[in-house]
Design a protein around this motif. Structure first.
Motif, PDB file in Angstrom:
ATOM      1  N   THR A   7     -23.440 165.609  32.837  1.00  0.00           N
ATOM      2  CA  THR A   7     -24.913 166.086  32.596  1.00  0.00           C
ATOM      3  C   THR A   7     -25.123 167.763  32.988  1.00  0.00           C
ATOM      4  O   THR A   7     -24.342 167.983  33.994  1.00  0.00           O
ATOM      5  CB  THR A   7     -25.997 165.421  33.576  1.00  0.00           C
ATOM      6  OG1 THR A   7     -25.854 163.830  33.009  1.00  0.00           O
ATOM      7  CG2 THR A   7     -27.249 165.868  33.650  1.00  0.00           C
ATOM      8  N   ALA A   8     -25.803 168.209  31.998  1.00  0.00           N
ATOM      9  CA  ALA A   8     -25.970 169.884  32.454  1.00  0.00           C
ATOM     10  C   ALA A   8     -27.537 169.751  32.562  1.00  0.00           C
ATOM     11  O   ALA A   8     -28.488 169.233  31.903  1.00  0.00           O
ATOM     12  CB  ALA A   8     -25.357 170.705  31.227  1.00  0.00           C
ATOM     13  N   MET A   9     -27.956 170.536  33.691  1.00  0.00           N
ATOM     14  CA  MET A   9     -29.150 170.653  34.011  1.00  0.00           C
ATOM     15  C   MET A   9     -29.744 172.170  34.245  1.00  0.00           C
ATOM     16  O   MET A   9     -28.858 172.906  34.921  1.00  0.00           O
ATOM     17  CB  MET A   9     -29.635 170.035  35.330  1.00  0.00           C
ATOM     18  CG  MET A   9     -29.261 168.476  35.500  1.00  0.00           C
ATOM     19  SD  MET A   9     -29.530 167.745  37.037  1.00  0.00           S
ATOM     20  CE  MET A   9     -31.111 168.011  37.423  1.00  0.00           C
ATOM     21  N   ASP A  10     -30.387 172.471  33.254  1.00  0.00           N
ATOM     22  CA  ASP A  10     -31.128 173.705  33.314  1.00  0.00           C
ATOM     23  C   ASP A  10     -30.094 174.868  33.445  1.00  0.00           C
ATOM     24  O   ASP A  10     -30.311 175.789  34.370  1.00  0.00           O
ATOM     25  CB  ASP A  10     -32.182 173.837  34.318  1.00  0.00           C
ATOM     26  CG  ASP A  10     -33.141 175.090  34.143  1.00  0.00           C
ATOM     27  OD1 ASP A  10     -33.218 175.622  32.883  1.00  0.00           O
ATOM     28  OD2 ASP A  10     -33.807 175.247  35.181  1.00  0.00           O
ATOM     29  N   SER A  25     -29.651 172.248  28.886  1.00  0.00           N
ATOM     30  CA  SER A  25     -29.675 170.748  29.538  1.00  0.00           C
ATOM     31  C   SER A  25     -29.118 169.791  28.453  1.00  0.00           C
ATOM     32  O   SER A  25     -29.629 169.952  27.336  1.00  0.00           O
ATOM     33  CB  SER A  25     -31.074 170.439  30.105  1.00  0.00           C
ATOM     34  OG  SER A  25     -31.547 171.365  30.982  1.00  0.00           O
ATOM     35  N   SER A  27     -27.294 165.342  28.462  1.00  0.00           N
ATOM     36  CA  SER A  27     -26.413 164.309  29.051  1.00  0.00           C
ATOM     37  C   SER A  27     -25.338 163.954  28.124  1.00  0.00           C
ATOM     38  O   SER A  27     -25.847 163.674  26.994  1.00  0.00           O
ATOM     39  CB  SER A  27     -27.218 163.159  29.569  1.00  0.00           C
ATOM     40  OG  SER A  27     -27.897 163.538  30.847  1.00  0.00           O
ATOM     41  N   GLY A  60     -28.777 176.652  37.502  1.00  0.00           N
ATOM     42  CA  GLY A  60     -28.555 175.315  37.053  1.00  0.00           C
ATOM     43  C   GLY A  60     -27.356 174.539  37.583  1.00  0.00           C
ATOM     44  O   GLY A  60     -26.611 175.052  38.403  1.00  0.00           O
ATOM     45  N   GLN A  61     -27.359 173.313  37.218  1.00  0.00           N
ATOM     46  CA  GLN A  61     -26.132 172.403  37.997  1.00  0.00           C
ATOM     47  C   GLN A  61     -25.272 171.632  36.705  1.00  0.00           C
ATOM     48  O   GLN A  61     -25.980 171.430  35.635  1.00  0.00           O
ATOM     49  CB  GLN A  61     -26.783 171.411  38.968  1.00  0.00           C
ATOM     50  CG  GLN A  61     -27.054 171.871  40.235  1.00  0.00           C
ATOM     51  CD  GLN A  61     -27.647 170.673  40.949  1.00  0.00           C
ATOM     52  OE1 GLN A  61     -28.602 170.071  40.676  1.00  0.00           O
ATOM     53  NE2 GLN A  61     -26.707 170.232  42.133  1.00  0.00           N
ATOM     54  N   VAL A  62     -24.149 171.344  37.110  1.00  0.00           N
ATOM     55  CA  VAL A  62     -23.471 170.569  36.336  1.00  0.00           C
ATOM     56  C   VAL A  62     -23.154 169.420  37.141  1.00  0.00           C
ATOM     57  O   VAL A  62     -22.270 169.502  38.428  1.00  0.00           O
ATOM     58  CB  VAL A  62     -22.146 171.169  35.814  1.00  0.00           C
ATOM     59  CG1 VAL A  62     -21.150 170.103  34.944  1.00  0.00           C
ATOM     60  CG2 VAL A  62     -22.318 172.428  34.880  1.00  0.00           C
ATOM     61  N   LEU A  63     -23.335 168.167  36.785  1.00  0.00           N
ATOM     62  CA  LEU A  63     -23.365 166.715  37.389  1.00  0.00           C
ATOM     63  C   LEU A  63     -22.227 165.934  36.832  1.00  0.00           C
ATOM     64  O   LEU A  63     -22.316 165.798  35.567  1.00  0.00           O
ATOM     65  CB  LEU A  63     -24.380 166.117  37.662  1.00  0.00           C
ATOM     66  CG  LEU A  63     -25.711 166.907  38.301  1.00  0.00           C
ATOM     67  CD1 LEU A  63     -26.955 166.079  37.974  1.00  0.00           C
ATOM     68  CD2 LEU A  63     -25.168 167.367  39.695  1.00  0.00           C
ATOM     69  N   SER A  72     -19.875 166.284  42.724  1.00  0.00           N
ATOM     70  CA  SER A  72     -20.940 166.864  41.600  1.00  0.00           C
ATOM     71  C   SER A  72     -20.927 168.245  41.432  1.00  0.00           C
ATOM     72  O   SER A  72     -21.258 168.823  40.532  1.00  0.00           O
ATOM     73  CB  SER A  72     -22.418 166.454  41.688  1.00  0.00           C
ATOM     74  OG  SER A  72     -22.684 166.921  42.820  1.00  0.00           O
TER      75      SER A  72
END
Length: 214
Positions: A7-10, A25, A27, A60-63, A72
């Protein structure tokens, strides 16, 4: 086991005080693919490197999923992720076969010469297996890099222009390889200027536009 892989977030990327992309973003579920598109300089390779943990995002984040042994925020190991970038990561003075064996050893995997030869033969490179990589054509070197995928346990493949330099037959072989990985529950993130033609659940992400289902 979690039903998604990544999942990539923003996500946002900046270089030399210039924003290459922002607000990315998505998934990526097991058994699906993501085709990243865009013109030269839009940040496609930078996005792949951020996803792999090789470069930081400006925002942003990569989970990663909970079944991974990684946190994560850490770079996943080769049991989870296999990345092939533009540089391919091949040692020019080793043969194609030796490259596959050395790559497996670095990753802590067991790979015999016979298994390496089978992977190269599947890429149509059996006659080139004992030649130093430095004498191979660009397309043949790309084929050696793709042969490593056949020996990898990773469920997620992140590939930067995997079809570059390949002739028609090698392109068809590469497409079949990617499709078979998705079909058995793996996931693929790739950049490509070509329509790779993967079937099944997937999406196209044009940097600067929203993700659209294929």
């Amino acid at each position: 086991m979690a039903s998604w892989v990544l999942t990539a977030m923003d996500l946002a990327c900046q270089k030399a005080q210039r924003t290459l992309f922002e607000g990315v973003s998505f998934s990526l579920a097991a058994g699906s693919w993501l085709h990243i598109e865009g013109g030269n300089g839009c940040g496609k390779t930078s996005l792949l490197r951020i996803l792999c943990g090789l470069a930081p995002a400006a925002h942003g984040q990569v989970l990663w999923p909970s079944y991974s042994s990684q946190t994560s925020h850490s770079r996943p190991d080769r049991s989870v992720l296999h990345y092939i970038g533009h540089a391919l990561g091949l040692k020019p003075d080793l043969t194609a076969c030796e490259n596959l064996c050395a790559d497996a050893q670095v990753s802590g995997l067991s790979l015999s010469r016979e298994q390496a030869m089978q992977a190269l033969a599947a890429q149509g490179l059996q006659s080139r297996a004992h030649l130093p990589v430095r004498v191979l054509s660009q397309g043949q070197r790309q084929g050696v890099a793709l042969a490593r995928l056949r020996t990898s346990p990773a469920r997620l493949w992140i590939l930067d222009e995997p079809l570059v330099g390949l002739d028609a037959q090698a392109t068809a072989t590469a497409r079949a390889l990617l499709q078979s990985h998705v079909d058995v529950g793996g996931a693929v993130v790739m950049t490509s200027h070509h329509d790779v033609g993967l079937q099944g659940p997937g999406a196209r992400l044009h940097l600067g536009r929203e993700v659209g289902r294929a």
